[in-house]
Design a protein around this motif. Structure first.
Motif, PDB file in Angstrom:
ATOM      1  N   UNK A 139       0.815  -1.209   0.000  1.00  0.00           N
ATOM      2  CA  UNK A 139       0.000   0.000   0.000  1.00  0.00           C
ATOM      3  C   UNK A 139       0.854   1.266   0.000  1.00  0.00           C
ATOM      4  N   UNK A 140       1.990   1.226   0.693  1.00  0.00           N
ATOM      5  CA  UNK A 140       2.823   2.427   0.810  1.00  0.00           C
ATOM      6  C   UNK A 140       3.582   2.716  -0.480  1.00  0.00           C
ATOM      7  N   UNK A 141       4.142   1.688  -1.103  1.00  0.00           N
ATOM      8  CA  UNK A 141       5.027   1.898  -2.246  1.00  0.00           C
ATOM      9  C   UNK A 141       4.480   1.336  -3.553  1.00  0.00           C
ATOM     10  N   UNK A 142       3.251   0.776  -3.538  1.00  0.00           N
ATOM     11  CA  UNK A 142       2.610   0.343  -4.764  1.00  0.00           C
ATOM     12  C   UNK A 142       3.239  -0.870  -5.414  1.00  0.00           C
ATOM     13  N   UNK A 143       3.770  -1.799  -4.622  1.00  0.00           N
ATOM     14  CA  UNK A 143       4.400  -3.003  -5.160  1.00  0.00           C
ATOM     15  C   UNK A 143       3.459  -4.199  -5.042  1.00  0.00           C
ATOM     16  N   UNK A 144       3.720  -5.241  -5.825  1.00  0.00           N
ATOM     17  CA  UNK A 144       2.926  -6.464  -5.745  1.00  0.00           C
ATOM     18  C   UNK A 144       3.391  -7.320  -4.568  1.00  0.00           C
ATOM     19  N   UNK A 145       2.538  -8.273  -4.177  1.00  0.00           N
ATOM     20  CA  UNK A 145       2.907  -9.183  -3.086  1.00  0.00           C
ATOM     21  C   UNK A 145       4.186  -9.932  -3.406  1.00  0.00           C
ATOM     22  N   UNK A 146       4.318 -10.399  -4.637  1.00  0.00           N
ATOM     23  CA  UNK A 146       5.508 -11.139  -5.050  1.00  0.00           C
ATOM     24  C   UNK A 146       6.768 -10.294  -4.882  1.00  0.00           C
ATOM     25  N   UNK A 147       6.691  -9.031  -5.271  1.00  0.00           N
ATOM     26  CA  UNK A 147       7.863  -8.148  -5.177  1.00  0.00           C
ATOM     27  C   UNK A 147       8.248  -7.871  -3.732  1.00  0.00           C
ATOM     28  N   UNK A 148       7.267  -7.538  -2.894  1.00  0.00           N
ATOM     29  CA  UNK A 148       7.605  -7.158  -1.518  1.00  0.00           C
ATOM     30  C   UNK A 148       8.092  -8.357  -0.725  1.00  0.00           C
ATOM     31  N   UNK A 149       7.526  -9.536  -0.983  1.00  0.00           N
ATOM     32  CA  UNK A 149       7.982 -10.738  -0.283  1.00  0.00           C
ATOM     33  C   UNK A 149       9.428 -11.041  -0.647  1.00  0.00           C
ATOM     34  N   UNK A 150       9.772 -10.890  -1.913  1.00  0.00           N
ATOM     35  CA  UNK A 150      11.150 -11.113  -2.339  1.00  0.00           C
ATOM     36  C   UNK A 150      12.091 -10.080  -1.721  1.00  0.00           C
ATOM     37  N   UNK A 151      11.665  -8.824  -1.678  1.00  0.00           N
ATOM     38  CA  UNK A 151      12.503  -7.769  -1.092  1.00  0.00           C
ATOM     39  C   UNK A 151      12.747  -8.019   0.389  1.00  0.00           C
ATOM     40  N   UNK A 152      11.721  -8.455   1.101  1.00  0.00           N
ATOM     41  CA  UNK A 152      11.877  -8.746   2.529  1.00  0.00           C
ATOM     42  C   UNK A 152      12.892  -9.863   2.731  1.00  0.00           C
ATOM     43  N   UNK A 153      12.778 -10.914   1.912  1.00  0.00           N
ATOM     44  CA  UNK A 153      13.691 -12.042   2.053  1.00  0.00           C
ATOM     45  C   UNK A 153      15.129 -11.697   1.733  1.00  0.00           C
ATOM     46  N   UNK A 154      15.342 -10.916   0.678  1.00  0.00           N
ATOM     47  CA  UNK A 154      16.700 -10.597   0.233  1.00  0.00           C
ATOM     48  C   UNK A 154      17.366  -9.564   1.134  1.00  0.00           C
ATOM     49  N   UNK A 155      16.603  -8.590   1.597  1.00  0.00           N
ATOM     50  CA  UNK A 155      17.197  -7.455   2.316  1.00  0.00           C
ATOM     51  C   UNK A 155      17.222  -7.628   3.834  1.00  0.00           C
ATOM     52  N   UNK A 156      16.232  -8.287   4.417  1.00  0.00           N
ATOM     53  CA  UNK A 156      16.132  -8.323   5.875  1.00  0.00           C
ATOM     54  C   UNK A 156      16.760  -9.550   6.509  1.00  0.00           C
ATOM     55  N   UNK A 157      16.595 -10.713   5.885  1.00  0.00           N
ATOM     56  CA  UNK A 157      16.972 -11.942   6.569  1.00  0.00           C
ATOM     57  C   UNK A 157      18.465 -12.276   6.539  1.00  0.00           C
ATOM     58  N   UNK A 158      19.199 -12.065   5.429  1.00  0.00           N
ATOM     59  CA  UNK A 158      20.639 -12.359   5.476  1.00  0.00           C
ATOM     60  C   UNK A 158      21.399 -11.609   6.569  1.00  0.00           C
ATOM     61  N   UNK A 159      21.177 -10.298   6.784  1.00  0.00           N
ATOM     62  CA  UNK A 159      21.896  -9.638   7.888  1.00  0.00           C
ATOM     63  C   UNK A 159      21.538 -10.204   9.253  1.00  0.00           C
ATOM     64  N   UNK A 160      20.298 -10.668   9.433  1.00  0.00           N
ATOM     65  CA  UNK A 160      19.927 -11.292  10.699  1.00  0.00           C
ATOM     66  C   UNK A 160      20.710 -12.586  10.891  1.00  0.00           C
ATOM     67  N   UNK A 161      20.797 -13.390   9.849  1.00  0.00           N
ATOM     68  CA  UNK A 161      21.538 -14.655   9.914  1.00  0.00           C
ATOM     69  C   UNK A 161      23.010 -14.406  10.228  1.00  0.00           C
ATOM     70  N   UNK A 162      23.613 -13.430   9.558  1.00  0.00           N
ATOM     71  CA  UNK A 162      25.020 -13.099   9.794  1.00  0.00           C
ATOM     72  C   UNK A 162      25.223 -12.613  11.227  1.00  0.00           C
TER      73      UNK A 162
END
Length: 670
Positions: free
Chosen positions: A345-368
């Motif tokens: 709703x905020x940035x006008x992206x599809x579910x597929x796009x935002x789910x991929x962005x969350x996975x790529x950007x948020x989770x690797x730094x948490x794992x590290x």
């Protein structure tokens, strides 16, 4: 090499292999359970649209996992230590798999998904009843056929998802408390931070895979294979689009069941890691003492439950940790559960796009971060107290940094009659009589149907009819509407299907948001392990499993269950336009007032997190005054010195674990 030395070496290798193999199996279980959980979270918007339910019901479905967990967490945490812990974990994984399978069933029991539209898939150029027409003889109203209304009852199929999620929660119950206590009982205390860091990293691998799976499934239409996707008039960016959410649940079911297999082959107990010199006793002696210990535990299976509960409730550090966790988890669950919806709703992206962005950007730094802090605590032998001070300061810094999110925002979608006037002047609230204007009053349009089009003037309209369009060319998603009387532009006054995209400035703000999220996720991961080690060290060893379970019980009943429900209800209050079912009842929300949505999404978690630092501050004060029960032997050097000066028959139990019956007496012996 003598016989005794050979036995010690052989026993050491065997003990090393078993504890490491259990750690590997438990890490896989963490991966599978987090895979299921994060996939479920990423598909919440798809489930909301599939069953046409409000966000508050979606929050109930998401919280149902915690309900299932809550049903057994205390009993499993306490009685599980008396039983065969690895087998109980294996059974839990199987139950999780069955729950995931049940969640996929509605797709096979329901008919095809029918999205709200004014355009029939079989529409052709000679049947333009969805366009602006004067003196329309056909009355366009939602059907009130009782038979159609009965079909709408299929939306109650979401109860299958709810029950399946409850079963998944029941199955997940033994994994964390019994797995952690098993490692804590048979691993060196020095190695615990590293092992837990490995587990938490495994818990991050699952979400990465889950989000990638969610992104893939969200791009596939829900009824793929049974409908001609060329006839669809919606795309993945449309708020009516439903991806193939059921495919991922079948994958999760298979992974959970496969993960359960190794746990059925682990023994009930292992020798304490690092005390291999204790194997000089004969196997018969050990087996005899183990049997005696088991009988003693079984006799006390219930009599020490209330004393343990009383001891935990009188532990100020432990109780303050529970309060801190409840406040923090309320904030994080709210933010993470509805993060895909917020980004859409905020940035006008599809579910597929935002789910991929969350996975790529948020989770690797948490794992590290999990691996890094576990390695640092082991390498430099940082005490739990020092780590807690470091975690508090870093967490507070990350909290203050999160306030920059308030400045990274976009405006509402510009929809004529909802967020702007037909002249393009924005107004904050939806007004019913503003949906119609002079340019479309002659068109006899439906005012409650959501079938948006984007005009070449940059404004969106709720339907082609409300845009005043009189002609259409093309089919499916390539349909173009022309001669639109409400579109005032220098072009040909045409429109295409879907909402107008937000500008490049909004795309840049999304990049800033993701950068802030990467930094915040890394700092959060560094603070999580020390906080969890404080929880493990502030309770006595015999109370550890029950303490972990009680902590999980409180966080679920006061955070995990209510948080997504009340947060979803608050989000519902920001809805500007609800979808319409065949019987005229409201369905899922199509568009939100993003300004109000942003305030709720950011302000409430910020308030909850801010209040959590007060009990955390008192924990630091108490840690300076008192010795943590689990920190008596916090390093390998201390353990070696103790073994050189104190006889094992006086200071160790049958597992080779130091007994601390009286702190003053032990200090006198040393």
């Amino acid at each position: 090499m003598g016989e005794t030395e050979k036995r010690i070496a052989t026993h050491g290798v065997r003990c090393f292999s078993k504890i490491k193999m259990f750690l590997l199996a438990l890490t896989c279980a963490y991966v599978s359970k987090s895979l299921s959980g994060i996939y479920m979270n990423s598909m919440l918007t798809q489930i909301e649209r599939q069953f046409d339910i409000p966000t508050s019901i979606v929050g109930l479905i998401n919280g149902s996992f915690e309900i299932g967990n809550l049903l057994l967490i205390i009993l499993v945490s306490y009685f599980g230590t008396k039983l065969h812990r690895p087998i109980m974990i294996g059974i839990g994984c199987v139950i999780m798999g069955l729950g995931c399978f049940l969640m996929s069933l509605p797709h096979f029991l329901m008919g095809r998904y029918e999205y709200e539209t004014t355009i029939s898939p079989t529409s052709n150029l000679s049947s333009n009843s969805f366009l602006c027409m004067e003196n329309r003889t056909q009355t366009l109203k939602p059907t009130q056929d009782p038979a159609e209304c009965v079909k709408e009852m299929k939306s109650l199929m979401w109860i299958y998802v709810l029950v399946g999620n409850i079963i998944r929660g029941i199955g997940e119950t033994p994994i964390m408390p019994l797995g952690i206590s098993y490692i804590e009982d048979f691993a060196k205390s020095e190695n615990s931070p590293l092992y837990i860091g490995i587990l938490e990293s495994g818990k991050m691998i699952g979400p990465i895979v889950g989000l990638l799976l969610g992104s893939f499934c969200a791009r596939i239409y829900v009824d793929t294979g049974s409908v001609n996707t060329d006839d669809l008039t919606i795309t993945p960016t449309d708020t009516r689009w439903v991806g193939a959410w059921w495919i991922g649940f079948l994958v999760c079911a298979g992974v959970n069941i496969l993960t359960s297999i190794p746990f059925f082959f682990f023994p009930k107990t292992l020798p304490k890691e690092g005390l291999q010199d204790n194997v000089g006793r004969t196997e018969n002696d050990k087996e005899k003492k183990h049997r005696e210990k088991a009988k003693e535990e079984n006799r006390g299976i219930t009599k020490d439950f209330l004393p343990f509960m009383k001891s935990l409730s009188c532990n100020p550090i432990y109780m303050l940790l529970i309060l801190t966790s409840v406040l923090q988890i309320n904030a994080f669950i709210n933010m993470f559960t509805f993060l895909p919806k917020y980004l859409e709703q905020q940035y006008g992206k599809s579910t597929s796009e935002v789910v991929l962005l969350i996975g790529v950007c948020n989770l690797p730094p948490i794992c590290i971060g999990y691996l890094l802090i576990g390695f640092i605590m082991k390498k430099f032998r940082i005490t739990v107290k020092k780590a807690a001070y470091m975690a508090f300061c870093l967490s507070l810094f990350e909290y203050l940094l999160s306030y920059f999110h308030f400045m990274i925002s976009c405006d509402n979608f510009q929809v004529a009659g909802l967020t702007t006037s037909y002249e393009g002047v924005q107004h904050p609230l939806y007004v019913e009589n503003k949906v119609l204007a002079d340019c479309n009053t002659r068109c006899s349009c439906l005012t409650n149907t959501w079938d948006p089009v984007c005009g070449d003037n940059g404004l969106s309209y709720m339907s082609a009819c409300l845009a005043g369009c009189e002609k259409s060319v093309g089919m499916g998603t390539h349909m173009v509407f022309q001669n639109c009387s409400c579109i005032q532009s220098s072009g040909n006054s045409s429109a295409v299907l879907g909402l107008c995209k937000k500008g490049p400035e909004c795309a840049n703000k999304l990049q800033y948001f993701l950068i802030m999220s990467v930094i915040g996720s890394f700092i959060y991961s560094i603070t999580a392990i020390p906080g969890y080690m404080v929880l493990l060290r502030c309770i006595k060893s015999e109370e550890k499993s029950l303490g972990i379970g009680l902590h999980a019980f409180c966080t679920r009943i006061f955070a995990g269950i209510p948080a997504p429900i009340y947060f979803g209800a608050l989000i519902d209050r920001t809805c500007l336009h609800w979808g319409t079912l065949k019987c005229g009842e409201p369905g899922a929300c199509r568009i939100y007032n993003i300004n109000n949505f942003r305030r709720i999404y950011l302000v409430l978690p910020a308030a909850l997190r801010g209040s959590s630092y007060l009990p955390a501050f008192f924990i630091l004060i108490l840690m300076r005054k008192f010795q943590l029960p689990g920190e008596m032997y916090s390093s390998e050097t201390e353990l070696a010195d103790m073994k050189q000066t104190v006889k094992k028959s006086e200071c160790t139990d049958v597992h080779g674990i130091p007994k601390v019956e009286n702190d003053g007496e032990l200090k006198t012996k040393l």
